[in-house]
Design a protein around this motif. Structure first.
Motif, PDB file in Angstrom:
ATOM      1  N   ILE A 177       0.840  -1.115   0.050  1.00  0.00           N
ATOM      2  CA  ILE A 177      -0.195  -0.059  -0.031  1.00  0.00           C
ATOM      3  C   ILE A 177       0.957   1.223  -0.086  1.00  0.00           C
ATOM      4  O   ILE A 177       1.810   1.392   0.958  1.00  0.00           O
ATOM      5  CB  ILE A 177      -0.841   0.119   1.238  1.00  0.00           C
ATOM      6  CG1 ILE A 177      -1.731  -1.112   1.464  1.00  0.00           C
ATOM      7  CG2 ILE A 177      -1.840   1.214   1.020  1.00  0.00           C
ATOM      8  CD1 ILE A 177      -2.267  -1.501   2.789  1.00  0.00           C
ATOM      9  N   ILE A 178       0.716   2.118  -0.808  1.00  0.00           N
ATOM     10  CA  ILE A 178       1.611   3.376  -0.907  1.00  0.00           C
ATOM     11  C   ILE A 178       0.581   4.628  -0.951  1.00  0.00           C
ATOM     12  O   ILE A 178      -0.396   4.832  -1.405  1.00  0.00           O
ATOM     13  CB  ILE A 178       2.095   3.454  -2.296  1.00  0.00           C
ATOM     14  CG1 ILE A 178       3.127   2.432  -2.548  1.00  0.00           C
ATOM     15  CG2 ILE A 178       2.875   4.892  -2.403  1.00  0.00           C
ATOM     16  CD1 ILE A 178       3.810   2.262  -3.969  1.00  0.00           C
ATOM     17  N   LEU A 179       0.690   5.538   0.299  1.00  0.00           N
ATOM     18  CA  LEU A 179       0.047   6.737   0.567  1.00  0.00           C
ATOM     19  C   LEU A 179       1.100   7.914   0.045  1.00  0.00           C
ATOM     20  O   LEU A 179       2.191   7.969   0.485  1.00  0.00           O
ATOM     21  CB  LEU A 179      -0.256   6.808   1.984  1.00  0.00           C
ATOM     22  CG  LEU A 179      -0.813   5.652   2.605  1.00  0.00           C
ATOM     23  CD1 LEU A 179      -1.021   5.761   4.061  1.00  0.00           C
ATOM     24  CD2 LEU A 179      -2.097   5.105   2.048  1.00  0.00           C
ATOM     25  N   CYS A 180       0.471   8.808  -0.710  1.00  0.00           N
ATOM     26  CA  CYS A 180       1.060  10.000  -1.206  1.00  0.00           C
ATOM     27  C   CYS A 180       0.279  11.236  -0.652  1.00  0.00           C
ATOM     28  O   CYS A 180      -0.831  11.561  -0.988  1.00  0.00           O
ATOM     29  CB  CYS A 180       1.116  10.121  -2.774  1.00  0.00           C
ATOM     30  SG  CYS A 180       1.882   8.547  -3.651  1.00  0.00           S
ATOM     31  N   ASP A 181       1.104  11.995   0.314  1.00  0.00           N
ATOM     32  CA  ASP A 181       0.475  13.229   0.825  1.00  0.00           C
ATOM     33  C   ASP A 181       0.775  14.337  -0.023  1.00  0.00           C
ATOM     34  O   ASP A 181       2.020  14.707   0.027  1.00  0.00           O
ATOM     35  CB  ASP A 181       0.995  13.410   2.072  1.00  0.00           C
ATOM     36  CG  ASP A 181       0.199  14.518   2.962  1.00  0.00           C
ATOM     37  OD1 ASP A 181      -1.026  15.309   2.260  1.00  0.00           O
ATOM     38  OD2 ASP A 181       0.552  14.894   3.936  1.00  0.00           O
ATOM     39  N   GLU A 182      -0.280  14.952  -0.833  1.00  0.00           N
ATOM     40  CA  GLU A 182      -0.130  16.104  -1.837  1.00  0.00           C
ATOM     41  C   GLU A 182       1.267  15.776  -2.593  1.00  0.00           C
ATOM     42  O   GLU A 182       2.214  17.040  -2.452  1.00  0.00           O
ATOM     43  CB  GLU A 182      -0.152  17.187  -1.267  1.00  0.00           C
ATOM     44  CG  GLU A 182      -1.510  17.304  -0.549  1.00  0.00           C
ATOM     45  CD  GLU A 182      -1.957  18.901  -0.088  1.00  0.00           C
ATOM     46  OE1 GLU A 182      -1.214  19.923  -0.573  1.00  0.00           O
ATOM     47  OE2 GLU A 182      -2.660  19.189   1.000  1.00  0.00           O
ATOM     48  N   PRO A 183       1.542  14.943  -3.357  1.00  0.00           N
ATOM     49  CA  PRO A 183       2.753  14.976  -4.047  1.00  0.00           C
ATOM     50  C   PRO A 183       3.032  15.758  -5.058  1.00  0.00           C
ATOM     51  O   PRO A 183       4.231  16.105  -5.353  1.00  0.00           O
ATOM     52  CB  PRO A 183       2.608  13.571  -4.711  1.00  0.00           C
ATOM     53  CG  PRO A 183       1.300  13.223  -4.957  1.00  0.00           C
ATOM     54  CD  PRO A 183       0.808  13.822  -3.926  1.00  0.00           C
ATOM     55  N   ASP A 184       2.232  16.429  -5.462  1.00  0.00           N
ATOM     56  CA  ASP A 184       2.375  17.738  -6.398  1.00  0.00           C
ATOM     57  C   ASP A 184       2.584  19.148  -5.894  1.00  0.00           C
ATOM     58  O   ASP A 184       3.012  19.996  -6.512  1.00  0.00           O
ATOM     59  CB  ASP A 184       1.019  17.935  -7.093  1.00  0.00           C
ATOM     60  CG  ASP A 184      -0.149  18.286  -6.569  1.00  0.00           C
ATOM     61  OD1 ASP A 184      -0.552  17.449  -5.756  1.00  0.00           O
ATOM     62  OD2 ASP A 184      -0.882  19.130  -6.268  1.00  0.00           O
ATOM     63  N   SER A 185       2.692  19.245  -4.185  1.00  0.00           N
ATOM     64  CA  SER A 185       2.857  20.547  -3.685  1.00  0.00           C
ATOM     65  C   SER A 185       4.224  21.028  -4.174  1.00  0.00           C
ATOM     66  O   SER A 185       5.096  20.290  -4.222  1.00  0.00           O
ATOM     67  CB  SER A 185       2.707  20.514  -2.446  1.00  0.00           C
ATOM     68  OG  SER A 185       3.507  19.730  -1.485  1.00  0.00           O
ATOM     69  N   GLY A 186       4.270  22.456  -4.586  1.00  0.00           N
ATOM     70  CA  GLY A 186       5.306  22.995  -4.905  1.00  0.00           C
ATOM     71  C   GLY A 186       6.041  22.590  -6.476  1.00  0.00           C
ATOM     72  O   GLY A 186       7.119  22.967  -6.595  1.00  0.00           O
ATOM     73  N   LEU A 187       5.360  21.831  -7.234  1.00  0.00           N
ATOM     74  CA  LEU A 187       5.945  21.458  -8.254  1.00  0.00           C
ATOM     75  C   LEU A 187       5.099  22.345  -9.349  1.00  0.00           C
ATOM     76  O   LEU A 187       3.880  22.566  -9.487  1.00  0.00           O
ATOM     77  CB  LEU A 187       5.491  19.953  -8.504  1.00  0.00           C
ATOM     78  CG  LEU A 187       6.400  19.073  -7.744  1.00  0.00           C
ATOM     79  CD1 LEU A 187       6.228  17.552  -8.313  1.00  0.00           C
ATOM     80  CD2 LEU A 187       7.770  19.301  -7.621  1.00  0.00           C
ATOM     81  N   ASP A 188       6.003  22.601 -10.592  1.00  0.00           N
ATOM     82  CA  ASP A 188       5.220  23.297 -11.617  1.00  0.00           C
ATOM     83  C   ASP A 188       4.552  22.193 -12.251  1.00  0.00           C
ATOM     84  O   ASP A 188       4.626  21.023 -12.325  1.00  0.00           O
ATOM     85  CB  ASP A 188       6.463  23.910 -12.523  1.00  0.00           C
ATOM     86  CG  ASP A 188       7.382  22.855 -13.020  1.00  0.00           C
ATOM     87  OD1 ASP A 188       6.994  21.995 -13.828  1.00  0.00           O
ATOM     88  OD2 ASP A 188       8.400  22.900 -12.838  1.00  0.00           O
ATOM     89  N   PRO A 189       3.645  22.658 -13.465  1.00  0.00           N
ATOM     90  CA  PRO A 189       2.896  21.643 -14.258  1.00  0.00           C
ATOM     91  C   PRO A 189       3.548  20.522 -14.960  1.00  0.00           C
ATOM     92  O   PRO A 189       3.193  19.575 -14.689  1.00  0.00           O
ATOM     93  CB  PRO A 189       1.932  22.651 -15.275  1.00  0.00           C
ATOM     94  CG  PRO A 189       2.047  23.708 -14.532  1.00  0.00           C
ATOM     95  CD  PRO A 189       3.536  24.048 -13.743  1.00  0.00           C
ATOM     96  N   VAL A 190       4.716  20.875 -15.520  1.00  0.00           N
ATOM     97  CA  VAL A 190       5.288  19.927 -16.272  1.00  0.00           C
ATOM     98  C   VAL A 190       5.946  18.723 -15.147  1.00  0.00           C
ATOM     99  O   VAL A 190       5.708  17.612 -15.531  1.00  0.00           O
ATOM    100  CB  VAL A 190       6.829  20.724 -16.962  1.00  0.00           C
ATOM    101  CG1 VAL A 190       7.567  19.436 -17.601  1.00  0.00           C
ATOM    102  CG2 VAL A 190       6.084  21.224 -18.179  1.00  0.00           C
ATOM    103  N   ARG A 191       6.580  19.254 -14.166  1.00  0.00           N
ATOM    104  CA  ARG A 191       7.112  17.997 -13.125  1.00  0.00           C
ATOM    105  C   ARG A 191       5.897  17.206 -12.628  1.00  0.00           C
ATOM    106  O   ARG A 191       6.243  16.170 -12.271  1.00  0.00           O
ATOM    107  CB  ARG A 191       7.927  18.684 -12.083  1.00  0.00           C
ATOM    108  CG  ARG A 191       9.518  19.082 -12.313  1.00  0.00           C
ATOM    109  CD  ARG A 191       9.580  20.031 -13.409  1.00  0.00           C
ATOM    110  NE  ARG A 191      11.122  19.963 -13.666  1.00  0.00           N
ATOM    111  CZ  ARG A 191      11.632  20.958 -14.385  1.00  0.00           C
ATOM    112  NH1 ARG A 191      10.587  21.930 -14.881  1.00  0.00           N
ATOM    113  NH2 ARG A 191      12.919  21.139 -14.438  1.00  0.00           N
ATOM    114  N   THR A 192       4.680  17.982 -12.422  1.00  0.00           N
ATOM    115  CA  THR A 192       3.441  17.283 -11.850  1.00  0.00           C
ATOM    116  C   THR A 192       3.047  16.300 -12.838  1.00  0.00           C
ATOM    117  O   THR A 192       2.733  15.089 -12.561  1.00  0.00           O
ATOM    118  CB  THR A 192       2.375  18.337 -11.616  1.00  0.00           C
ATOM    119  OG1 THR A 192       2.688  19.290 -10.786  1.00  0.00           O
ATOM    120  CG2 THR A 192       1.076  17.559 -11.328  1.00  0.00           C
TER     121      THR A 192
END
Length: 321
Positions: free
Chosen positions: A161-176
């Motif tokens: 089981i993998i939990l990801c807490d806001e993995p996109d925070s602080g990333l630009d759209p390309v990195r997201t």
């Protein structure tokens, strides 16, 4: 192979402040799920409750026969080894290089030799695109690289089981976008059950098989992504369209006077957002499990909040924020 996570009647408060109550859902084995919601709705608290780091007052979270809320600590600690957690800020040790950060769980929780650890860490770093960066310190790399290092560390114990807490925070759209593809590819490769907490609608609309939303202390539905994105619930529609008109305000919900004023102006419900195609694994990887198009009763056990019906003006309310 991922395993199912069953949440039943979960209720959590801090003193007199209710965070959420009677939350029930099932994270299907081997699938990707997303939990949405306005800021301050307790999404991270929910994530911590699933892994047993926060103890709700009522309810249970069943993982491989262990209740993460009510079982003895020794059983919770054992079941916690089934999880890998990607924290919002990466949670890396600033004084350790990336290699030692990623090796840390193996050194703490296993008796593997340093030779075995090197092989595992090297494989996971290459999997997330960090091959050759092991000597770098967290302060010397970009936010996106820190996120990927945190993900590599979450993978070294072969979690189910993998939990990801806001993995996109602080990333630009390309990195997201790169991160979204990486999560889908990982799911195809290791078949883990995944839960992603995010505000990002691009992730929510293209990555998961199942989506739910927390609002006003309740879970506003949970099921196949088509179900939430086609919802007529006014709070869901407002959140997905990113508009200011609707029940969600700066302090989570608007007062009755504001809602009455919007209703008096003849607001109408915005149309459901167009749902893009589900993101597929990269070429050469196994196909992801087919997304369900019909709600499984076991996956749609969430309570549905009774929300005021608020409408948006036809063709108005501006662009998504």
């Amino acid at each position: 192979m991922g395993i199912e996570v069953v949440v039943e009647g979960l209720t959590k408060s801090f003193g007199s402040q209710m965070v959420w109550h009677d939350v029930s859902l099932t994270l299907p084995a081997g699938r990707i799920s997303v939990l949405l919601g306005p800021s301050g709705t307790g999404k991270t608290v929910f994530l911590k409750s699933v892994i047993g780091l926060v103890r709700p007052e009522r309810g249970r979270v069943m993982v491989d026969g262990v209740d993460m809320v009510n079982s003895p600590d020794r059983d919770v600690f054992r079941a916690r080894k089934l999880f890998g957690v990607m924290f919002q800020d990466g949670a890396l040790f600033g004084s350790m290089n990336l290699y030692d950060n990623i090796a840390f769980p193996l050194r703490e929780h296993t008796r593997r030799s340093e030779r075995d650890i090197r092989g595992i860490v090297t494989d996971q770093m290459e999997r997330v695109g960090l091959g050759g960066a092991g000597d770098k310190l967290p302060g010397e790399i970009s936010g996106g690289m820190r996120k990927r290092a945190g993900l590599a560390r979450a993978l070294v114990l072969d979690p189910q089981i993998i939990l990801c807490d806001e993995p996109d925070s602080g990333l630009d759209p390309v990195r997201t976008s790169f991160l979204s593809q990486l999560l889908v590819d990982l799911n195809a490769q290791i078949d883990a059950t995944m839960l992603i907490v995010t505000h990002n609608l691009d992730i929510a609309s293209t990555v998961p098989d199942h989506v739910g939303m927390l609002y006003r202390g309740e879970l506003v539905g949970f099921g196949p992504r088509e179900q939430l994105f086609g919802s007529r619930d006014p709070a869901v529609r407002q959140f997905l369209s990113g508009r200011v008109t609707g029940p969600i305000g700066m302090s989570e919900e608007k007062d009755a006077a504001d809602l009455a004023g919007e209703a008096a102006e003849g607001a109408v419900l915005p149309p459901p957002p167009e749902l893009p195609p589900l993101l597929q694994p990269s070429a050469g990887l196994p196909p992801r499990r087919a997304s369900e198009t019909a709600a499984d009763p076991r996956l749609a056990t969430a309570t549905t909040a009774t929300l005021p019906v608020v409408h948006l003006p036809a063709g108005a309310a501006g662009e998504p924020s």
